[in-house]
Design an enzyme around this catalytic site. Structure first.
Site, PDB file in Angstrom:
ATOM      1  N   SER A  16       8.493  -0.411  -8.291  1.00 22.29           N
ATOM      2  CA  SER A  16       9.353   0.393  -7.411  1.00 22.29           C
ATOM      3  C   SER A  16       9.770  -0.429  -6.198  1.00 22.29           C
ATOM      4  CB  SER A  16       8.587   1.634  -6.941  1.00 22.29           C
ATOM      5  OG  SER A  16       7.476   1.234  -6.145  1.00 22.29           O
ATOM      6  N   ASP A  23       4.297   2.092 -11.125  1.00 25.51           N
ATOM      7  CA  ASP A  23       5.163   2.790 -10.157  1.00 25.51           C
ATOM      8  C   ASP A  23       6.463   3.297 -10.779  1.00 25.51           C
ATOM      9  OD1 ASP A  23       3.346   2.165  -8.216  1.00 25.51           O
ATOM     10  OD2 ASP A  23       4.809   1.334  -6.826  1.00 25.51           O
ATOM     11  N   HIS A  60     -31.421   3.342   2.856  1.00 22.94           N
ATOM     12  CA  HIS A  60     -31.387   3.847   4.234  1.00 22.94           C
ATOM     13  C   HIS A  60     -31.287   2.693   5.216  1.00 22.94           C
ATOM     14  CE1 HIS A  60     -32.218   6.442   7.642  1.00 22.94           C
ATOM     15  NE2 HIS A  60     -32.962   5.430   8.092  1.00 22.94           N
TER      16      HIS A  60
HETATM   17  C1  FAD Z   1       3.267  -1.409   1.975  1.00 17.81           C
HETATM   18  C2  FAD Z   1       2.520  -0.996   0.737  1.00 17.81           C
HETATM   19  C3  FAD Z   1       1.149  -0.914   0.765  1.00 17.81           C
HETATM   20  C4  FAD Z   1       0.448  -0.528  -0.373  1.00 17.81           C
HETATM   21  N1  FAD Z   1      -0.913  -0.436  -0.302  1.00 17.81           N
HETATM   22  C5  FAD Z   1      -1.618  -0.074  -1.400  1.00 17.81           C
HETATM   23  C6  FAD Z   1      -3.026  -0.011  -1.370  1.00 17.81           C
HETATM   24  O1  FAD Z   1      -3.655  -0.264  -0.338  1.00 17.81           O
HETATM   25  N2  FAD Z   1      -3.684   0.349  -2.487  1.00 17.81           N
HETATM   26  C7  FAD Z   1      -3.028   0.654  -3.643  1.00 17.81           C
HETATM   27  O2  FAD Z   1      -3.687   0.968  -4.644  1.00 17.81           O
HETATM   28  N3  FAD Z   1      -1.679   0.617  -3.698  1.00 17.81           N
HETATM   29  C8  FAD Z   1      -0.962   0.262  -2.611  1.00 17.81           C
HETATM   30  N4  FAD Z   1       0.405   0.196  -2.669  1.00 17.81           N
HETATM   31  C9  FAD Z   1       1.081   0.576  -3.922  1.00 17.81           C
HETATM   32  C10 FAD Z   1       1.028  -0.581  -4.930  1.00 17.81           C
HETATM   33  O3  FAD Z   1       1.495  -1.766  -4.337  1.00 17.81           O
HETATM   34  C11 FAD Z   1       1.887  -0.238  -6.136  1.00 17.81           C
HETATM   35  O4  FAD Z   1       1.493   1.029  -6.630  1.00 17.81           O
HETATM   36  C12 FAD Z   1       1.689  -1.273  -7.253  1.00 17.81           C
HETATM   37  O5  FAD Z   1       2.056  -2.553  -6.827  1.00 17.81           O
HETATM   38  C13 FAD Z   1       2.538  -0.882  -8.475  1.00 17.81           C
HETATM   39  O6  FAD Z   1       2.361  -1.821  -9.488  1.00 17.81           O
HETATM   40  P1  FAD Z   1       3.469  -2.014 -10.618  1.00 17.81           P
HETATM   41  O7  FAD Z   1       2.997  -3.135 -11.463  1.00 17.81           O
HETATM   42  O8  FAD Z   1       3.776  -0.726 -11.251  1.00 17.81           O
HETATM   43  O9  FAD Z   1       4.797  -2.427  -9.844  1.00 17.81           O
HETATM   44  P2  FAD Z   1       5.148  -3.651  -8.850  1.00 17.81           P
HETATM   45  O10 FAD Z   1       3.957  -4.098  -8.095  1.00 17.81           O
HETATM   46  O11 FAD Z   1       6.338  -3.184  -8.099  1.00 17.81           O
HETATM   47  O12 FAD Z   1       5.552  -4.812  -9.849  1.00 17.81           O
HETATM   48  C14 FAD Z   1       6.685  -4.743 -10.674  1.00 17.81           C
HETATM   49  C15 FAD Z   1       7.135  -6.158 -10.987  1.00 17.81           C
HETATM   50  O13 FAD Z   1       8.228  -6.084 -11.898  1.00 17.81           O
HETATM   51  C16 FAD Z   1       9.200  -7.059 -11.545  1.00 17.81           C
HETATM   52  N5  FAD Z   1      10.485  -6.633 -12.105  1.00 17.81           N
HETATM   53  C17 FAD Z   1      11.253  -5.579 -11.721  1.00 17.81           C
HETATM   54  N6  FAD Z   1      12.335  -5.465 -12.511  1.00 17.81           N
HETATM   55  C18 FAD Z   1      12.260  -6.465 -13.414  1.00 17.81           C
HETATM   56  C19 FAD Z   1      13.091  -6.876 -14.494  1.00 17.81           C
HETATM   57  N7  FAD Z   1      14.189  -6.209 -14.833  1.00 17.81           N
HETATM   58  N8  FAD Z   1      12.731  -7.969 -15.204  1.00 17.81           N
HETATM   59  C20 FAD Z   1      11.598  -8.665 -14.891  1.00 17.81           C
HETATM   60  N9  FAD Z   1      10.780  -8.312 -13.898  1.00 17.81           N
HETATM   61  C21 FAD Z   1      11.090  -7.223 -13.161  1.00 17.81           C
HETATM   62  C22 FAD Z   1       9.166  -7.078 -10.032  1.00 17.81           C
HETATM   63  O14 FAD Z   1       9.690  -8.300  -9.519  1.00 17.81           O
HETATM   64  C23 FAD Z   1       7.666  -6.901  -9.765  1.00 17.81           C
HETATM   65  O15 FAD Z   1       7.006  -8.145  -9.645  1.00 17.81           O
HETATM   66  C24 FAD Z   1       1.133  -0.208  -1.560  1.00 17.81           C
HETATM   67  C25 FAD Z   1       2.534  -0.306  -1.604  1.00 17.81           C
HETATM   68  C26 FAD Z   1       3.220  -0.699  -0.461  1.00 17.81           C
HETATM   69  C27 FAD Z   1       4.707  -0.813  -0.514  1.00 17.81           C
END
Ligand code: FAD
Ligand code: NAD
Length: 497
Positions: free
Chosen positions: A150, A316, A449
């Site tokens: 996301s 996400d 503890h």
């Molecule tokens: C500021 C912030 C703080 C956070 N803190 C926490 C926390 O403390 N603890 C926690 O559990 N979660 C936290 N989160 C949430 C967490 O970062 C996300 O839920 C998690 O990273 C989601 O993982 P994902 O693999 O689904 O997506 P992402 O981490 O968004 O990874 C998706 C990947 O897909 C790639 N991509 C996208 N489209 C394409 C395409 N068409 N072709 C090839 N590659 C592509 C992107 O470049 C990216 O690298 C936080 C989020 C934010 C923004």
């Protein structure tokens, strides 16, 4: 056309975990990432913001201690802190990349694991197109996992330049502590950054929330502690405020608010952070002829599966909770569903930590959610001021709250711990929820503890009518209640011995 048993699009926490699980099944897998391995789990997200938070917490604590002994505070340097954060994210990225590379060149995995940098999209249910620097390649996939994550949601009429008006993608790239910062949206991201920047003591923070209170999805008692500390750190909170406009003026930010009483205010600050939620990365990801449904919040999947039998969506990108641990869970689950015998995808025992002041750890339901579901429940709370470990830490701010079913089984519904060591305290309860067990186990085991978990044990014992401290004696620090038909009533369990 090169052929893979699995193609994973996106190497964030969800896609990376899925790929590694596929290695366990010895399946020929291609992982595609258009940007950096680790996604928002590392940069502009979980790890980077937590490193900022850890350093800010240390600075706050250090400054507090200096004031206690009337010692002058030293100067802190933004760039040094930023460089420390970069080191943390770099370490994690190198670990993930090197691990990938070592596997790809190892005897066992070299024919199984492939990695491509590029932007991927689905041409059909088996064809994935990858584009990098204008060069296009199409590969054939038996199965596909979409894990594209996301990005920050942006409000209409606000021009984000990631320098003056920023999202979480830009906030960490500033080159100094801004004199003032307005944060639009007091959800998790907004409150964490408000905590971070107010903690350094260099920035006047303004926090705007359109809802009635900050962290609108949290219980009032949790919100009150966090709000009190934000205010103490000088944060100005605008609740129920409507943002009429926010724009750049002479490299500063001018914004106009309409407050609850209809009064309008204009403010000027150096920087703005927009943190009003996230939107899934789905644009152009698949051709219309595919049966992949999107419901506004994310891909509508059933147990990680889309309408296509060989296409899965995790992390996400989907409508479920957006967290690193959830993304990883879903990624691994999807692979087990494709190649093995999947367990159940259970969200009830997901643990979360909100990195605030103090930290807030949670697992399962809070009261808001239990009440929204129309449940009757028992709820016990214990103030940190009765926990010896908190006394020893000279920090007794916080409380533990445990919710169980309103029946003789007293199954754990959820817990919130607000205070020091909150994050480590919730693990035992998360386990009980996942095992669908009652609370007796926790009441009987011997905790070290002094520890914060002793407070959880005391909560459980209160529910069972065998606590060391009695809630009817110190009702300002302990409470044991039932919530029945919309009303609270005190509850004392009579176990007959
Ligand atoms: C500021 C912030 C703080 C956070 N803190 C926490 C926390 O403390 N603890 C926690 O559990 N979660 C936290 N989160 C949430 C967490 O970062 C996300 O839920 C998690 O990273 C989601 O993982 P994902 O693999 O689904 O997506 P992402 O981490 O968004 O990874 C998706 C990947 O897909 C790639 N991509 C996208 N489209 C394409 C395409 N068409 N072709 C090839 N590659 C592509 C992107 O470049 C990216 O690298 C936080 C989020 C934010 C923004
Ligand atoms: N510690 C963690 O686990 C952690 C930390 C950061 C992010 N995350 C994940 O990232 C997700 C996104 O976080 P987020 O804070 O961006 O979203 P969020 O949904 O938590 O909060 C957005 C907030 O913005 C408010 N808002 C929306 N429109 C507004 C407007 N026009 N004016 C003022 N306020 C407005 C909402 O009422 C809400 O309080 C979270 O849901 C969480 O899953 C987790």
């Amino acid at each position: 056309m090169e052929h893979f048993e699995l193609v994973v699009i996106g190497a964030g926490p969800a896609g990376y975990a899925a790929t590694m699980r596929a290695m366990d099944f010895k399946k020929r897998t291609l992982l595609i990432e258009k940007n950096k391995v680790g996604g928002a789990g590392v940069i502009n997200g979980a790890l980077s913001s937590k490193t900022w938070w850890e350093i800010s917490r240390e600075v706050r604590q250090f400054n507090g201690n200096l004031s206690r002994y009337s010692i002058q505070r030293p100067e802190i340097n933004f760039k040094e802190i930023q460089s420390e954060v970069k080191k943390a994210t770099q370490e994690r990225q190198w670990l993930l990349q090197d691990h990938l590379e070592l596997l790809r060149t190892s005897e066992t995995y070299k024919d199984l694991l492939a990695f491509r940098t590029g932007s991927a999209r689905l041409l059909s249910k088996h064809e994935v197109e990858i584009t990098q620097d204008g060069v296009t390649e199409v590969v054939y996939a038996d199965n596909i996992i979409l894990a594209t994550g996301s990005r920050p949601r942006i409000l209409d009429d606000i021009e984000v330049d990631e320098t003056v008006i920023m999202t979480s993608n830009g906030i960490e790239n500033m080159d100094h502590f801004p004199e003032s910062l307005v944060i639009v949206g007091a959800g998790v991201v907004g409150c964490e950054y408000a905590t971070i920047f107010s903690g350094f003591g260099k920035t006047k923070v303004y926090l705007i929330e359109k809802g009635e209170h900050i962290l609108p999805f949290e219980d009032n008692d949790v919100v009150n502690v966090i709000e009190k500390n934000l205010l103490k750190a000088g944060v100005i909170i605008h609740r129920g405020a409507k943002l009429v406009r926010l724009e750049k003026k002479d490299e500063w930010v001018e914004y106009e608010l309409e407050l609850v009483d209809g009064v309008r205010e204009i403010h000027h600050v150096e920087k703005a952070l927009i943190s009003v939620g996230r939107v899934p990365n789905i644009d152009g990801l698949w051709n219309e002829n595919l049966d992949i449904q999107f419901n506004g919040r994310g891909i509508d999947n059933d147990d990680s599966q889309t309408g296509e039998d060989n296409i899965f969506a995790v992390g996400d990108l989907t409508q479920d909770i957006a967290l690193v641990n959830v993304g990883e869970l879903e990624g691994r689950h999807a692979v087990e569903k494709i190649f093995g015998t999947p367990g159940q995808l259970i969200y009830e025992n997901i643990s979360t930590i909100m990195f605030l002041h103090p930290e807030v750890a949670g697992v399962g339901m809070n009261e808001l959610r239990a009440q929204a579901r129309g449940l009757n429940y028992r709820v016990v709370t214990l103030d940190y001021s009765v926990i010896p470990r908190a006394m020893a830490k000279r920090n007794t701010e916080g409380f533990i709250k445990l919710l169980v079913t309103d029946d003789s089984e007293m199954k754990v519904l959820g817990m919130r711990v607000v205070g020091i060591h909150a994050s480590s305290a919730i693990q035992a309860v998360a386990l009980l929820i996942s095992m669908d067990r009652g609370i007796e186990e926790l009441a009987e085991c011997v905790h070290p503890h002094p520890s914060i978990t002793e407070g959880i044990q005391e909560c459980v014992r209160m529910l069972l009518g065998k606590s060391t401290l009695k809630p009817d004696a110190i009702s300002s620090k302990l409470s044991c209640r039932r919530f029945v038909n919309g009303q609270y009533e005190n509850f004392l369990f009579d176990n007959g011995y």
